[in-house]
Each structure stands twice: as C-alpha cells, then as structure tokens.
Design a protein around this motif. Sequence first.
Motif, PDB file in Angstrom:
ATOM      1  N   MET A   1       0.856  -1.192   0.000  1.00  0.00           N
ATOM      2  CA  MET A   1       0.000   0.000   0.000  1.00  0.00           C
ATOM      3  C   MET A   1       0.890   1.240   0.000  1.00  0.00           C
ATOM      4  SD  MET A   1      -3.122   0.989   2.565  1.00  0.00           S
ATOM      5  CE  MET A   1      -2.091   0.993   4.024  1.00  0.00           C
ATOM      6  N   ARG A   2       0.683   2.106  -0.996  1.00  0.00           N
ATOM      7  CA  ARG A   2       1.509   3.293  -1.129  1.00  0.00           C
ATOM      8  C   ARG A   2       0.958   4.459  -0.305  1.00  0.00           C
ATOM      9  NH1 ARG A   2       2.489   5.452  -6.799  1.00  0.00           N
ATOM     10  NH2 ARG A   2       0.286   5.962  -6.588  1.00  0.00           N
ATOM     11  N   THR A   3       1.792   5.459  -0.159  1.00  0.00           N
ATOM     12  CA  THR A   3       1.349   6.675   0.488  1.00  0.00           C
ATOM     13  C   THR A   3       0.509   7.512  -0.472  1.00  0.00           C
ATOM     14  OG1 THR A   3       2.084   8.698   1.584  1.00  0.00           O
ATOM     15  CG2 THR A   3       3.438   7.884  -0.208  1.00  0.00           C
ATOM     16  N   GLY A   4      -0.285   8.400   0.084  1.00  0.00           N
ATOM     17  CA  GLY A   4      -1.019   9.345  -0.726  1.00  0.00           C
ATOM     18  C   GLY A   4      -0.236  10.640  -0.864  1.00  0.00           C
ATOM     19  N   LEU A   5      -0.925  11.696  -1.323  1.00  0.00           N
ATOM     20  CA  LEU A   5      -0.306  12.997  -1.502  1.00  0.00           C
ATOM     21  C   LEU A   5      -1.187  14.071  -0.890  1.00  0.00           C
ATOM     22  CD1 LEU A   5       1.008  12.987  -5.197  1.00  0.00           C
ATOM     23  CD2 LEU A   5       2.294  12.566  -3.110  1.00  0.00           C
ATOM     24  N   ILE A   6      -0.569  15.192  -0.527  1.00  0.00           N
ATOM     25  CA  ILE A   6      -1.294  16.395  -0.117  1.00  0.00           C
ATOM     26  C   ILE A   6      -1.158  17.403  -1.251  1.00  0.00           C
ATOM     27  CG2 ILE A   6      -1.673  18.054   1.719  1.00  0.00           C
ATOM     28  CD1 ILE A   6       0.215  16.421   3.452  1.00  0.00           C
ATOM     29  N   GLY A  32       6.439  21.298  -2.883  1.00  0.00           N
ATOM     30  CA  GLY A  32       7.130  21.134  -1.619  1.00  0.00           C
ATOM     31  C   GLY A  32       6.507  20.099  -0.710  1.00  0.00           C
ATOM     32  N   CYS A  33       5.925  19.034  -1.280  1.00  0.00           N
ATOM     33  CA  CYS A  33       5.332  17.961  -0.489  1.00  0.00           C
ATOM     34  C   CYS A  33       6.458  17.014  -0.070  1.00  0.00           C
ATOM     35  CB  CYS A  33       4.260  17.239  -1.290  1.00  0.00           C
ATOM     36  SG  CYS A  33       3.373  15.968  -0.369  1.00  0.00           S
ATOM     37  N   GLN A  34       6.867  17.100   1.191  1.00  0.00           N
ATOM     38  CA  GLN A  34       8.034  16.359   1.666  1.00  0.00           C
ATOM     39  C   GLN A  34       7.671  15.395   2.783  1.00  0.00           C
ATOM     40  OE1 GLN A  34      10.628  20.032   2.266  1.00  0.00           O
ATOM     41  NE2 GLN A  34      12.148  18.560   1.544  1.00  0.00           N
ATOM     42  N   VAL A  35       8.535  14.410   2.951  1.00  0.00           N
ATOM     43  CA  VAL A  35       8.408  13.467   4.055  1.00  0.00           C
ATOM     44  C   VAL A  35       9.024  14.114   5.291  1.00  0.00           C
ATOM     45  CG1 VAL A  35       8.964  11.180   4.908  1.00  0.00           C
ATOM     46  CG2 VAL A  35       8.523  11.521   2.468  1.00  0.00           C
ATOM     47  N   VAL A  36       8.222  14.293   6.335  1.00  0.00           N
ATOM     48  CA  VAL A  36       8.683  14.936   7.562  1.00  0.00           C
ATOM     49  C   VAL A  36       9.063  13.901   8.616  1.00  0.00           C
ATOM     50  CG1 VAL A  36       8.058  16.556   9.400  1.00  0.00           C
ATOM     51  CG2 VAL A  36       7.275  16.956   7.066  1.00  0.00           C
ATOM     52  N   ALA A  37       8.349  12.775   8.647  1.00  0.00           N
ATOM     53  CA  ALA A  37       8.642  11.742   9.645  1.00  0.00           C
ATOM     54  C   ALA A  37       8.180  10.393   9.112  1.00  0.00           C
ATOM     55  CB  ALA A  37       7.973  12.047  10.983  1.00  0.00           C
ATOM     56  N   LEU A  91       9.385   5.691   3.162  1.00  0.00           N
ATOM     57  CA  LEU A  91      10.238   6.606   2.419  1.00  0.00           C
ATOM     58  C   LEU A  91      11.259   7.229   3.350  1.00  0.00           C
ATOM     59  CD1 LEU A  91       7.443   8.411   0.364  1.00  0.00           C
ATOM     60  CD2 LEU A  91       8.863   6.508  -0.379  1.00  0.00           C
ATOM     61  N   GLU A  92      12.267   7.849   2.756  1.00  0.00           N
ATOM     62  CA  GLU A  92      13.297   8.524   3.533  1.00  0.00           C
ATOM     63  C   GLU A  92      12.807   9.905   3.959  1.00  0.00           C
ATOM     64  OE1 GLU A  92      16.919   8.732   1.406  1.00  0.00           O
ATOM     65  OE2 GLU A  92      17.219   6.550   1.320  1.00  0.00           O
ATOM     66  N   VAL A  93      13.184  10.316   5.153  1.00  0.00           N
ATOM     67  CA  VAL A  93      12.814  11.635   5.655  1.00  0.00           C
ATOM     68  C   VAL A  93      13.500  12.703   4.812  1.00  0.00           C
ATOM     69  CG1 VAL A  93      12.914  13.188   7.628  1.00  0.00           C
ATOM     70  CG2 VAL A  93      12.463  10.758   7.976  1.00  0.00           C
ATOM     71  N   GLY A  94      12.731  13.704   4.405  1.00  0.00           N
ATOM     72  CA  GLY A  94      13.253  14.781   3.579  1.00  0.00           C
ATOM     73  C   GLY A  94      13.009  14.606   2.100  1.00  0.00           C
ATOM     74  N   ALA A  95      12.576  13.421   1.680  1.00  0.00           N
ATOM     75  CA  ALA A  95      12.311  13.195   0.262  1.00  0.00           C
ATOM     76  C   ALA A  95      11.099  14.009  -0.175  1.00  0.00           C
ATOM     77  CB  ALA A  95      12.081  11.709   0.005  1.00  0.00           C
ATOM     78  N   GLU A  96      11.181  14.582  -1.355  1.00  0.00           N
ATOM     79  CA  GLU A  96      10.088  15.387  -1.912  1.00  0.00           C
ATOM     80  C   GLU A  96       9.384  14.588  -2.999  1.00  0.00           C
ATOM     81  OE1 GLU A  96       9.292  19.666  -4.165  1.00  0.00           O
ATOM     82  OE2 GLU A  96      11.159  19.298  -3.090  1.00  0.00           O
ATOM     83  N   LEU A  97       8.070  14.476  -2.884  1.00  0.00           N
ATOM     84  CA  LEU A  97       7.300  13.676  -3.821  1.00  0.00           C
ATOM     85  C   LEU A  97       6.938  14.489  -5.059  1.00  0.00           C
ATOM     86  CD1 LEU A  97       7.051  12.096  -1.126  1.00  0.00           C
ATOM     87  CD2 LEU A  97       4.842  11.305  -1.917  1.00  0.00           C
ATOM     88  N   SER A  98       6.784  13.782  -6.165  1.00  0.00           N
ATOM     89  CA  SER A  98       6.459  14.407  -7.443  1.00  0.00           C
ATOM     90  C   SER A  98       5.011  14.124  -7.816  1.00  0.00           C
ATOM     91  CB  SER A  98       7.392  13.886  -8.541  1.00  0.00           C
ATOM     92  OG  SER A  98       6.953  14.279  -9.826  1.00  0.00           O
ATOM     93  N   ALA A 221       6.892   8.330  -6.257  1.00  0.00           N
ATOM     94  CA  ALA A 221       7.626   9.072  -7.274  1.00  0.00           C
ATOM     95  C   ALA A 221       8.332  10.236  -6.590  1.00  0.00           C
ATOM     96  CB  ALA A 221       6.685   9.571  -8.365  1.00  0.00           C
ATOM     97  N   ILE A 222       9.654  10.180  -6.535  1.00  0.00           N
ATOM     98  CA  ILE A 222      10.455  11.199  -5.879  1.00  0.00           C
ATOM     99  C   ILE A 222      10.907  12.218  -6.924  1.00  0.00           C
ATOM    100  CG2 ILE A 222      12.444  11.663  -4.419  1.00  0.00           C
ATOM    101  CD1 ILE A 222      10.285   9.920  -3.136  1.00  0.00           C
ATOM    102  N   ARG A 223      10.754  13.501  -6.577  1.00  0.00           N
ATOM    103  CA  ARG A 223      11.160  14.550  -7.508  1.00  0.00           C
ATOM    104  C   ARG A 223      12.661  14.523  -7.680  1.00  0.00           C
ATOM    105  NH1 ARG A 223      11.683  20.219  -8.439  1.00  0.00           N
ATOM    106  NH2 ARG A 223      12.194  20.701  -6.268  1.00  0.00           N
ATOM    107  N   ALA A 224      13.114  14.489  -8.942  1.00  0.00           N
ATOM    108  CA  ALA A 224      14.524  14.276  -9.233  1.00  0.00           C
ATOM    109  C   ALA A 224      15.378  15.451  -8.791  1.00  0.00           C
ATOM    110  CB  ALA A 224      14.718  14.020 -10.733  1.00  0.00           C
ATOM    111  N   GLY A 225      14.941  16.682  -9.049  1.00  0.00           N
ATOM    112  CA  GLY A 225      15.776  17.848  -8.769  1.00  0.00           C
ATOM    113  C   GLY A 225      15.611  18.414  -7.395  1.00  0.00           C
ATOM    114  N   ALA A 226      15.022  17.678  -6.468  1.00  0.00           N
ATOM    115  CA  ALA A 226      14.774  18.221  -5.132  1.00  0.00           C
ATOM    116  C   ALA A 226      16.077  18.490  -4.396  1.00  0.00           C
ATOM    117  CB  ALA A 226      13.902  17.259  -4.328  1.00  0.00           C
ATOM    118  N   ALA A 227      16.998  17.535  -4.443  1.00  0.00           N
ATOM    119  CA  ALA A 227      18.257  17.720  -3.730  1.00  0.00           C
ATOM    120  C   ALA A 227      19.084  18.840  -4.343  1.00  0.00           C
ATOM    121  CB  ALA A 227      19.051  16.408  -3.731  1.00  0.00           C
TER     122      ALA A 227
END
Length: 240
Positions: A1-6, A32-37, A91-98, A221-227
């Motif tokens: 089961m995947r995560t949703g989005l805001i 700027g939808c990011q993983v906080v915890a 997911l890893e903390v700080g990752a930004e979703l696309s 789906a992680i945004r490629a250019g976030a880092a």
Amino acid sequence: MRTGLIAEKVGMTRVFDAEGAHVPVTVLKMQGCQVVAVRTAEKDGYTAVQLGIGKAKVKNVTKPMRGHFAKAKVEPKRRLVEFRVSADALLEVGAELSAEHFLPGQFVDVTANSIGKGFAGVMKRHNFGGLRATHGVSISHRSHGSTGNRQDPGRTFPGKKMAGHLGDERITTQNLKIVSVDAERGLIMIKGSVPGANGGYVLVRDAKKRPAPKDLPFPAAIRAGAAADAAAEQPAEKKE
C-alpha cells in the motif's frame, strides 16, 4: 500500500481530449510535499509516512514543532498528514514527492473538508419543501413546522432534522479519474469536482475500489531535482 499525496485545490477548468470533447477538470497543485517523519512498527507499533506541504512562518510554529521540523531538516510546513503504508513502502525523511506519483487514467480517492455554509435553514440543509404560501401561514413559509411529539415520549429525539450548521464536513469522493499530470509545474488534473474550497488542501490516495495500474511508481515518485534545488538555495561559502 503506497502513500497518498497532499495537494492544494486551485480551481476548475476544462481540457479537450483526443476526440475534441471538453472534459471538466479540477486542478490540484502540489509544491514542496516532503516526508517529515516515518512511523515504524518497531518504534511506533504501525507503519506510516508523515507528509508536509506549504511554507509556514517560523513565528507561527510552536517550539515543539520547530524541533520536529529541525530534526527532519525541512522547512516548517503549514499542513501535516499521516498516510498508513505497508512496511515496504516507507520513504526517507526529507524526500520530496512528485506529481508523477499518479498516472493519467488512474482512479483516485480524494478527501477534504467541504465548503462551510454557516447556519442554514431546513429547506437548504435537508431539502424540506417548506410550508404553504397561501392562507394560514404568516412570515414562516420556509420554517420546518412542528418538531415535538405527544406527551409520550414528551421530548424531541436527538438527530431530528432541524436548522443548524451546514458544510465543513470531512468528505471522501471515490473513483475520480486523473486526466493529466504536469510534473514540472506540480499539477494534477482530475475529472469532475473535488470537495473543498479553492486554496484548501486535499488528500489524494489510490482508489480502494479500483485496481491500480501495473506501472505505478513504487514506493513513490520522488522529484529528481529536489536535492539539487535545496543545495542551490543555500548561500555559497565565501572564499578567503
């Protein structure tokens, strides 16, 4: 089961399909939808991902939440939501979703608070027909009429349909079809109407009652250019 989005509800417009027919769509914007915890079964007893979206002023954030965001090394967020996920979808903390987290043609469930309409009468709130507009009714054509019972039970039962607060309720609309996705601008276009007011935040998940496409990005789906963008925003070190 995947995560949703805001995502933020922008408004409605229309697009044209391959046959030239116009399709009414609701535009959702996620930036700027990011993983906080991350919640794990070993530490928290369940597995979930906490996402944040929107920039919040530091002065409007409480000290405990400042520490929470500082631990995750992300900017303070306006909205935080937890999504239950399977153990292999963390997911890893700080990752930004696309926005490419969802695919065109996929069905999703959207959750949001409906538009608040304040105090409303029974004709608007419960679709009552109102009283007669002829003899015997004076200045109360839109009233609900009698609400009591006989001497037994001698009271009005809870849940009686009467005037009161209308709207501002949590609503989930299921099986909405995604028309198109613009990953560069972070836009998701969904066919039909979506609950909530323009400018409000909505939660988008994979549809529970429809099979998911086989080529969905998993776990997300992680945004490629976030880092790279984060590194570019930091001021360069002064050369001595």
